[in-house]
Design a protein around this motif. Structure first.
Motif, PDB file in Angstrom:
ATOM      1  N   ILE A  99     -18.792  73.361  28.279  1.00 57.40           N
ATOM      2  CA  ILE A  99     -17.815  72.466  27.681  1.00 57.40           C
ATOM      3  C   ILE A  99     -17.878  72.542  26.160  1.00 57.40           C
ATOM      4  O   ILE A  99     -16.855  72.644  25.488  1.00 57.40           O
ATOM      5  N   ALA A 100     -19.077  72.499  25.612  1.00 55.34           N
ATOM      6  CA  ALA A 100     -19.212  72.379  24.157  1.00 55.34           C
ATOM      7  C   ALA A 100     -18.843  73.655  23.421  1.00 55.34           C
ATOM      8  O   ALA A 100     -18.424  73.604  22.268  1.00 55.34           O
ATOM      9  N   GLY A 101     -18.989  74.803  24.078  1.00 53.29           N
ATOM     10  CA  GLY A 101     -18.664  76.063  23.411  1.00 53.29           C
ATOM     11  C   GLY A 101     -19.833  76.581  22.604  1.00 53.29           C
ATOM     12  O   GLY A 101     -20.902  75.975  22.535  1.00 53.29           O
ATOM     13  N   ASP A 102     -19.577  77.738  21.963  1.00 55.81           N
ATOM     14  CA  ASP A 102     -20.643  78.495  21.320  1.00 55.81           C
ATOM     15  C   ASP A 102     -21.240  77.826  20.094  1.00 55.81           C
ATOM     16  O   ASP A 102     -22.375  78.079  19.732  1.00 55.81           O
ATOM     17  N   MET A 103     -20.466  77.008  19.416  1.00 56.84           N
ATOM     18  CA  MET A 103     -20.923  76.503  18.120  1.00 56.84           C
ATOM     19  C   MET A 103     -21.728  75.221  18.210  1.00 56.84           C
ATOM     20  O   MET A 103     -22.226  74.742  17.203  1.00 56.84           O
ATOM     21  N   GLN A 144     -25.700  68.115  19.703  1.00 56.32           N
ATOM     22  CA  GLN A 144     -24.387  67.847  20.297  1.00 56.32           C
ATOM     23  C   GLN A 144     -24.424  68.092  21.805  1.00 56.32           C
ATOM     24  O   GLN A 144     -23.851  67.328  22.584  1.00 56.32           O
ATOM     25  N   ILE A 190     -23.560  65.407  24.887  1.00 58.97           N
ATOM     26  CA  ILE A 190     -22.566  65.651  25.937  1.00 58.97           C
ATOM     27  C   ILE A 190     -23.227  65.527  27.317  1.00 58.97           C
ATOM     28  O   ILE A 190     -22.677  64.926  28.234  1.00 58.97           O
ATOM     29  N   ILE A 220     -13.986  68.281  21.816  1.00 59.85           N
ATOM     30  CA  ILE A 220     -15.277  68.349  22.510  1.00 59.85           C
ATOM     31  C   ILE A 220     -15.778  69.791  22.616  1.00 59.85           C
ATOM     32  O   ILE A 220     -16.964  70.049  22.730  1.00 59.85           O
ATOM     33  N   THR A 221     -14.868  70.751  22.589  1.00 55.07           N
ATOM     34  CA  THR A 221     -15.296  72.147  22.765  1.00 55.07           C
ATOM     35  C   THR A 221     -14.794  73.038  21.630  1.00 55.07           C
ATOM     36  O   THR A 221     -13.762  72.742  21.017  1.00 55.07           O
ATOM     37  N   THR A 222     -15.530  74.147  21.420  1.00 59.49           N
ATOM     38  CA  THR A 222     -15.057  75.142  20.457  1.00 59.49           C
ATOM     39  C   THR A 222     -14.445  76.340  21.180  1.00 59.49           C
ATOM     40  O   THR A 222     -14.161  77.356  20.546  1.00 59.49           O
ATOM     41  N   ALA A 223     -14.251  76.223  22.504  1.00 56.76           N
ATOM     42  CA  ALA A 223     -13.695  77.356  23.270  1.00 56.76           C
ATOM     43  C   ALA A 223     -12.330  77.751  22.707  1.00 56.76           C
ATOM     44  O   ALA A 223     -11.474  76.894  22.465  1.00 56.76           O
ATOM     45  N   ARG A 227     -17.637  65.909  15.256  1.00 62.09           N
ATOM     46  CA  ARG A 227     -18.025  67.106  16.017  1.00 62.09           C
ATOM     47  C   ARG A 227     -18.039  68.372  15.160  1.00 62.09           C
ATOM     48  O   ARG A 227     -18.770  69.301  15.441  1.00 62.09           O
ATOM     49  N   ASP A 228     -17.202  68.425  14.141  1.00 63.57           N
ATOM     50  CA  ASP A 228     -17.057  69.661  13.372  1.00 63.57           C
ATOM     51  C   ASP A 228     -18.065  69.715  12.221  1.00 63.57           C
ATOM     52  O   ASP A 228     -18.226  68.738  11.480  1.00 63.57           O
ATOM     53  N   ALA A 237     -12.449  76.545  15.331  1.00 58.76           N
ATOM     54  CA  ALA A 237     -13.717  75.836  15.469  1.00 58.76           C
ATOM     55  C   ALA A 237     -14.066  74.873  14.333  1.00 58.76           C
ATOM     56  O   ALA A 237     -14.783  75.234  13.446  1.00 58.76           O
ATOM     57  N   TRP A 247     -18.090  86.493  17.377  1.00 57.75           N
ATOM     58  CA  TRP A 247     -17.315  85.413  16.755  1.00 57.75           C
ATOM     59  C   TRP A 247     -15.974  85.958  16.297  1.00 57.75           C
ATOM     60  O   TRP A 247     -15.906  87.088  15.826  1.00 57.75           O
ATOM     61  N   GLU A 255     -14.092  82.337  12.165  1.00 59.74           N
ATOM     62  CA  GLU A 255     -15.161  81.384  12.470  1.00 59.74           C
ATOM     63  C   GLU A 255     -16.422  81.637  11.662  1.00 59.74           C
ATOM     64  O   GLU A 255     -17.341  80.814  11.681  1.00 59.74           O
ATOM     65  N   VAL A 277     -18.308  77.229   7.641  1.00 57.07           N
ATOM     66  CA  VAL A 277     -17.988  77.268   9.071  1.00 57.07           C
ATOM     67  C   VAL A 277     -18.967  78.104   9.876  1.00 57.07           C
ATOM     68  O   VAL A 277     -19.127  77.878  11.080  1.00 57.07           O
ATOM     69  N   PRO A 313     -21.851  79.148  11.904  1.00 51.82           N
ATOM     70  CA  PRO A 313     -22.969  78.376  12.481  1.00 51.82           C
ATOM     71  C   PRO A 313     -24.319  79.002  12.166  1.00 51.82           C
ATOM     72  O   PRO A 313     -25.317  78.302  12.076  1.00 51.82           O
TER      73      PRO A 313
END
Lengths: 314, 536
Positions: free
Chosen positions: A38-42, A47, A51, B55-58, B128-129, B170, B438, B442, B448, B450
């Motif tokens: 759900i949260a993804g790669d980053m 975090q 979740i 909630i997601t970075t997908a 979240r970001d 992201a 990536w 990103e 940005v 990570p």
């Protein structure tokens, strides 16, 4: 008979309970984390943990199990951890493509395989018999995706007769639209089952055709077709029914390769996707449904024996 | 239901079946003629399952969000922030940003968009970001003073504020109604109403299978021409359907047969199958594509020793990795820039061995000088993701050539993402090295990327404790001009490769394919469906 059926139905309850416990524990022992999907790669570890907490994945296993069983007893299969959709709704969307495909496949397979097996046994050691046996070996040996791609290449890409992929619901789009898209995947799947059922029919028929009552029937001048299909096939039907029944159960459990090659949104893909995403409620529900299907199909096969072979009584 | 319907039909008379079927096909053909020419059926890179873009970075969720939501600020083709939902002014001291909403914007439920919605959405996003958190660290207040005005007051200037809220990946801050944005940032939203150019069709959504969008007739596009993620989002089709095809061969066959219009990402080695068909076009759409990288675990030996990290980096060759991963050099680029080649901050300082085939002898020498004692390196190798399968294999061989003892452990991606979060020692369920990819936007800025988080246990997986990179990032935030930012970015580049915060292994592009009647697609990193026309 009725008592037998009731006993068998009641026996489903402990079977399903044991399956439920095993599935739950096995899934929790498998590495994987739906929160990470759900949260993804980053996402940072913090975090992810938040979740997990919000999803209830940090609760003790016993609490999670009791919550799930409690929901299950109320007929609630829960909510997908990934998409937030009701599992019942997800399965409802995906079960009918699988059921319809399974039914079509098994009808095609039986219509082709049973006469093939009967004729092969009737003309034992003739070229027909050898042809049927060769086809059986081929049907077993060639992987289903190769057959699927070959059908697509010939019937869709080269000849342009049928669509490459997709599924059309017969109730929404009509029977012709359904058959238009379902015929290639059903034929692909049927290849294996034709091989299997034809082989089983031939073997059972060979056994029966050597019996005294067949010789007697022929001596009395009964037509050969009647001898084959009425006297011999009916007596040879028990193992054939078993193969057809388990084949149908297998088809309902999902045929993920065929569903992928022909892009059919069935429960095979749903299960694999859920496993890859560690979507626990969906996996648990799918395994329960699959186990239930096997139990029910086996019961139906057992009941059908009494219809085809009156000697069998429970 | 369909099953029963099938059975009952099969028992009905042949005449009624044929008649019914003919009626059904006639109805289908009529319906098809009515909408088929303005429906785009697209096969995206993965199935949409999570619908909450906070909630997601997908990427697939971000792509979905661009369909149904809008953003206050968006970047153009030169990476410059441009007004989208709002225009802005900045006070002379750089401490107050005042945003003014443009007129006529409505959510899909008919409610007008107000700055109270923007305030709630930005606050949820900032939790979240990573960039949003940095801005919030220097935020005095973020308040909608009226329906049209949002005032963002800072305690100290934050140069890249507009770049951060205008970024395309992201996470972009999408604007949703305040009542939905009131959902905690760790809980997924359950209502999907935006003010963007397309509306989400809830009833037709099948998670992981298909999602349908219809044109938002009430959407008011900006008057400027579309440019990257900025400009007027003019919708020229009635409906867009994203369908998931797990088998790439099936999607190519479907494209060749005209059953679908577009495939977002294709494997390069399958492209020859599309050659020679005049009705199908394949091309590079993303101007920069993906960067593939390796990341080490800084917490445990041997990669807690800088010399071992440097030896490993020295052993690797971008060309070897990319040639194995992609094959066709038209679709990959050797690139030593940690911020990605083609970006404003691109610089290749310190990447000489990576971009010139590796230096095995140099790596052996460094390794001999290091504390490495021959303990096997746990290298996690995902086997179920095509774009991540080659890197571990090539790297393992290069590391063995340099004298490392490598324990390459095959696993599925899900196991990898779980295991990489483990801070246990490598021999007890932890790890030493893994690879991932990536999108270039990103990682195109220190704010940005990570991997440039140097806050130890709070950092991204691998957990480097690197105060220097944190100081450099703070200096980047304070930089007043692009030139100053570039100078600091150059220092971060040199520092990253010296410390081996991560190993950039080059860039590659997944080509896209479309029917030739699909025209005017924007060359943006995010595949967007405005501006597109379907001819004929």
């Amino acid at each position: 008979m009725l008592g037998y059926i009731i006993r068998r139905i009641l026996a489903i309850i402990p079977v399903m309970l044991i399956v439920a416990i095993f599935v739950f524990l096995l899934l929790r022992l498998t590495p994987g984390d739906p929160a990470a999907i759900i949260a993804g790669d980053m996402a940072t570890p913090e975090q992810l943990d938040r979740i997990r907490e919000a999803m209830g994945l940090n609760d003790p296993l016993l609490t999670q199990f009791m919550t799930w069983i409690g929901q299950l007893l109320k007929g609630d299969l829960g909510v997908s951890l990934i998409s937030g959709t009701e599992v019942t709704e997800m399965i409802g969307q995906r079960i009918f493509p699988t059921l319809n495909m399974a039914l079509l496949t098994i009808v095609i397979a039986v219509l082709i395989a049973v006469p093939m097996g009967v004729i092969a046994a009737w003309r034992h050691r003739s070229w027909i018999d050898y042809a049927v046996m060769s086809f059986s070996v081929l049907g077993f040996s060639v992987p289903v995706f190769v057959i699927g791609y070959l059908f697509i290449l010939v019937f869709s890409i080269t000849l342009g007769w049928l669509p490459v992929q997709g599924y059309a619901s017969p109730s929404e789009k009509g029977m012709l639209a359904f058959l238009d898209r379902a015929i290639l995947p059903a034929l692909t799947l049927a290849t294996i089952y034709v091989a299997l059922i034809a082989r089983m029919t031939r073997a059972s028929m060979l056994e029966v055709l050597g019996e005294d009552y067949i010789r007697t029937a022929r001596a009395k001048g009964v037509r050969e077709s009647k001898v084959l299909f009425r006297h011999a096939l009916r007596n040879a039907s028990v193992p054939i029914l078993t193969v057809i029944g388990t084949g149908f159960a297998l088809l309902i459990s999902g045929v993920v390769v065929t569903e992928s090659v022909f892009n059919i949104p069935g429960i095979g893909r749903l299960t694999v996707d859920a496993i890859l995403a560690r979507d626990y409620p969906v996996i648990q529900a799918m395994i329960l449904i699959t186990s239930g299907t096997y139990v029910v199909v086996n019961l139906l096969i057992d009941i059908s024996y009494t219809i085809f072979d009156p000697r069998i009584r429970y | 239901m369909s099953f029963h319907s099938f059975r009952s039909r099969s028992t009905s008379s042949i005449r009624s079946l044929v008649a019914g079927a003919l009626l059904a096909t006639t109805a289908m053909a009529t319906a098809g003629a009515a909408w088929a020419e303005t429906t785009i059926t697209a096969v995206m890179h993965s199935g949409l399952r999570v619908l909450d873009p906070v909630i997601t970075t997908a990427h697939i969720t971000r792509n979905h969000a661009y369909m149904i939501y809008d953003v206050l600020v968006a970047v153009d083709g030169d990476f410059k922030p441009q007004p989208q939902m709002a225009d802005w002014t900045v006070s002379d001291d750089g401490l107050t940003y005042t945003f003014t909403l443009r007129d006529g914007l409505k959510f899909h439920d008919g409610a007008p968009v107000t700055m109270a919605d923007a305030e709630a959405s930005l606050k949820r996003w900032a939790k979240r970001d990573a960039g949003g958190q940095l801005i919030m660290d220097v935020t005095e207040s973020l308040t909608a003073t009226d329906d049209k005005t949002l005032v963002w007051k800072l305690t100290k200037p934050f140069g890249p504020l507009l770049d951060t809220i205008g970024k395309q990946s992201a996470l972009p801050p999408f604007i949703m109604p305040a009542r939905i944005a009131a959902t905690p940032s760790d809980t997924a939203i359950t209502e999907h109403i935006g003010s963007g150019p397309f509306k989400f069709v809830v009833d037709e959504f099948q998670p992981g299978v298909s999602v349908t969008y219809v044109k938002n007739e009430d959407y008011l596009p900006r008057s400027e021409p579309a440019d990257n993620m900025a400009g007027g989002k003019v919708v020229n089709v009635d409906k867009v359907v994203w369908t998931t095809m797990p088998d790439v061969q099936t999607s190519m066959n479907a494209l060749l047969a005209g059953e679908i219009d577009y495939i977002e990402a294709l494997q390069v080695d399958l492209l020859p199958l599309l050659d020679g068909d005049p009705d199908v076009v394949y091309e590079k759409r993303e101007p920069m594509g993906y960067q593939t990288i390796g990341r080490m675990n800084f917490k445990y030996p041997p990669f807690n020793d800088i010399k071992v990290r440097q030896a490993a980096q020295m052993a690797l060759s971008q060309e070897a990795v990319l040639a194995t991963l992609v094959g066709n050099p038209d679709y990959y680029e050797v690139c030593g820039a940690i911020f990605g080649c083609g970006t404003p901050l691109a610089d290749a300082t310190g990447s000489e061995t990576l971009t010139s085939g590796g230096d095995i002898e140099g790596a052996k020498k460094l390794l001999a000088e290091s504390s490495y004692d021959g303990t096997p390196l746990v290298l996690m190798a995902p086997t179920d993701v095509v774009t991540l399968a080659a890197q571990p294999v090539v790297a393992a061989q290069a590391l063995r050539n340099a004298g490392f003892n490598v324990d390459m452990q095959p696993m599925d991606w899900q196991t990898l993402v779980t295991r990489r979060a483990s801070q246990n020692p490598p021999a007890e369920g932890g790890w030493n090295l893994f690879f991932t990819n990536w999108l270039v936007p990103e990682i195109s800025s220190p704010l940005v990327s990570p991997m440039l988080n140097g806050r130890g246990d709070k950092a991204w997986f691998g957990w480097p404790d690197d105060p220097v990179v944190e100081e450099l990032k703070a200096a980047f935030v304070d930089a007043g001009s692009l030139e100053e930012q570039q100078a600091i970015a150059k220092k971060i580049q040199a520092h990253t490769l010296e410390q081996v915060l991560y190993i950039p292994l080059g860039q590659y592009i997944n080509p896209q394919a479309r029917r030739s009647n699909i025209v005017d697609m924007l060359p943006s990193p995010v595949p967007v469906f405005w501006n597109i026309k379907k001819e004929g």
